[in-house]
Design a protein around this motif. Structure first.
Motif, PDB file in Angstrom:
ATOM      1  N   GLN A  54       0.808  -1.215   0.000  1.00 55.65           N
ATOM      2  CA  GLN A  54       0.000   0.000   0.000  1.00 55.65           C
ATOM      3  C   GLN A  54       0.851   1.279   0.000  1.00 55.65           C
ATOM      4  O   GLN A  54       0.543   2.218  -0.754  1.00 55.65           O
ATOM      5  CB  GLN A  54      -0.929   0.002   1.218  1.00 55.65           C
ATOM      6  CG  GLN A  54      -1.854   1.188   1.315  1.00 55.65           C
ATOM      7  CD  GLN A  54      -2.964   1.153   0.287  1.00 55.65           C
ATOM      8  OE1 GLN A  54      -3.572   0.119   0.099  1.00 55.65           O
ATOM      9  NE2 GLN A  54      -3.198   2.266  -0.377  1.00 55.65           N
ATOM     10  N   SER A  57       2.148   1.919  -3.574  1.00 52.45           N
ATOM     11  CA  SER A  57       1.094   2.367  -4.486  1.00 52.45           C
ATOM     12  C   SER A  57       0.698   3.809  -4.193  1.00 52.45           C
ATOM     13  O   SER A  57       0.429   4.592  -5.115  1.00 52.45           O
ATOM     14  CB  SER A  57      -0.125   1.440  -4.387  1.00 52.45           C
ATOM     15  OG  SER A  57      -0.650   1.458  -3.080  1.00 52.45           O
ATOM     16  N   ASP A  58       0.698   4.190  -2.905  1.00 50.86           N
ATOM     17  CA  ASP A  58       0.420   5.582  -2.547  1.00 50.86           C
ATOM     18  C   ASP A  58       1.496   6.517  -3.093  1.00 50.86           C
ATOM     19  O   ASP A  58       1.197   7.619  -3.577  1.00 50.86           O
ATOM     20  CB  ASP A  58       0.330   5.738  -1.028  1.00 50.86           C
ATOM     21  CG  ASP A  58      -0.950   5.160  -0.459  1.00 50.86           C
ATOM     22  OD1 ASP A  58      -1.897   4.965  -1.241  1.00 50.86           O
ATOM     23  OD2 ASP A  58      -1.003   4.907   0.753  1.00 50.86           O
ATOM     24  N   LYS A  61       1.047   6.926  -6.787  1.00 51.25           N
ATOM     25  CA  LYS A  61      -0.117   7.784  -7.035  1.00 51.25           C
ATOM     26  C   LYS A  61       0.236   9.254  -6.805  1.00 51.25           C
ATOM     27  O   LYS A  61      -0.146  10.122  -7.592  1.00 51.25           O
ATOM     28  CB  LYS A  61      -1.256   7.370  -6.104  1.00 51.25           C
ATOM     29  CG  LYS A  61      -2.511   8.226  -6.243  1.00 51.25           C
ATOM     30  CD  LYS A  61      -3.414   8.096  -5.037  1.00 51.25           C
ATOM     31  CE  LYS A  61      -2.821   8.818  -3.849  1.00 51.25           C
ATOM     32  NZ  LYS A  61      -3.733   8.860  -2.686  1.00 51.25           N
ATOM     33  N   THR A 229       4.764  15.230  -1.481  1.00 45.59           N
ATOM     34  CA  THR A 229       5.433  13.973  -1.143  1.00 45.59           C
ATOM     35  C   THR A 229       6.720  14.223  -0.369  1.00 45.59           C
ATOM     36  O   THR A 229       7.019  13.527   0.611  1.00 45.59           O
ATOM     37  CB  THR A 229       5.736  13.165  -2.417  1.00 45.59           C
ATOM     38  OG1 THR A 229       4.555  13.042  -3.192  1.00 45.59           O
ATOM     39  CG2 THR A 229       6.262  11.781  -2.085  1.00 45.59           C
TER      40      THR A 229
END
Length: 315
Positions: A54, A57-58, A61, A229
């Motif tokens: 997870q 994938s974050d 994204k 990010t």
């Protein structure tokens, strides 16, 4: 030989940075799962096995999201401040005396305090460069909070310096050899430093950069995609860095498996507090720092200084 040594240091540093970034990714996964258990709901559990991919994938994204270039921003400051924040976290990281002691410093505590002080300018720069009232107000509140709790945190570091009489972090290992550890000798300082670190990290219940009723998301409200990010990575990297520092200063020993467990407990406590406590009022936060924590720390500093002076005079 010089080229080989330089290449070895570069490879070790690269592995170190990649390792800490993976650690940050799984710290985020740990936080989301723990908050899921605390709130009696399911956390991330769909991506591959038990949601283990997870965080990756974050990250993908976030990096591939569309970037909207805002009209009113100060372009240079807006793009450079997240990079400076991330770089400052890395600068703190490489100075820690871990098992591969790449950049051990005789004045590490002063170096660390200098890096933490620079973080205030980065927050202020991020809030100002966005040219938004919400980000500016969030930046001002975050700077006031960070400066207040940095004072108490730095005084605690000076208390620890009086014990060891050295700014070198490796000397803390020598003084805590065996059963002599500072955390139970100074349990009050141990607790006060933990509170100051939680406030310095802007975590619950001191999370005043993110008041949903008036500040939305604080100084980083205008950031998206890669800029957000980098801010996010720097924030969670600081949790691990301060956890490592907390473990090494108070629980002794070099950085081994025991220290890894202690850093994990430190991170779990911070997440647990986020799930259990509401946000305080801002004036109560400031009163708590300047009236209570600072007065206790200055009293402890005075007591330790008098005792050290008495021992020096052989009284």
């Amino acid at each position: 030989m010089l080229v080989e040594d330089s290449l070895f240091i570069f490879v070790c540093l690269l592995m170190f940075i990649v390792g800490i970034l993976i650690g940050v990714a799984f710290l985020v996964l740990l936080e989301r799962k723990l908050l899921g258990y605390i709130q009696d709901r399911k956390g991330p559990n769909k991506v591959v096995f038990l949601g283990i991919f997870q965080p990756f994938s974050d990250a993908i994204k976030l990096f591939v999201k569309e970037y909207i270039l805002l009209i009113k921003i100060n372009l240079l400051m807006y793009f450079s401040s997240p990079m400076f924040g991330f770089f400052m976290a890395l600068m703190l990281l490489v100075g820690l005396p871990l098992s591969e002691n790449l950049f051990s410093m005789n004045l590490f505590l002063l170096y660390m305090m200098s890096c933490l002080s620079i973080g205030v300018y980065i927050i202020m720069m991020s809030g100002w460069a966005s040219n938004s009232n919400y980000s500016m107000l969030g930046g001002v509140r975050s700077v006031a909070q960070s400066l207040s709790y940095e004072v108490s945190m730095f005084l605690i570091f000076f208390v620890m310096f009086l014990y060891v009489e050295s700014f070198k972090l490796i000397d803390f290992f020598k003084y805590q050899d065996g059963l002599l550890e500072f955390w139970y000798m100074n349990s009050l300082v141990f607790i006060l430093l933990f509170i100051s670190m939680v406030a310095e990290l802007n975590r619950m219940p001191f999370d005043f950069i993110e008041g949903e009723s008036e500040l939305v998301s604080g100084f980083n409200i205008e950031y998206m995609s890669g800029g957000f990010t980098l801010i996010f990575l720097a924030e969670y990297m600081m949790i691990l860095i301060l956890g490592i520092l907390y473990s090494l200063m108070f629980m002794g020993g070099s950085f081994n498996m025991k220290s890894v467990v202690e850093v994990l407990i430190f991170s779990i406590l911070i997440i647990w507090i986020r799930g259990c406590f509401p946000r305080l009022r801002y004036d109560n936060l400031m009163y708590f720092c300047w009236y209570y924590i600072l007065s206790m720390i200055m009293l402890i500093l005075l007591i330790v200084f008098v005792l050290k002076y008495a021992l020096w005079l052989n009284i």
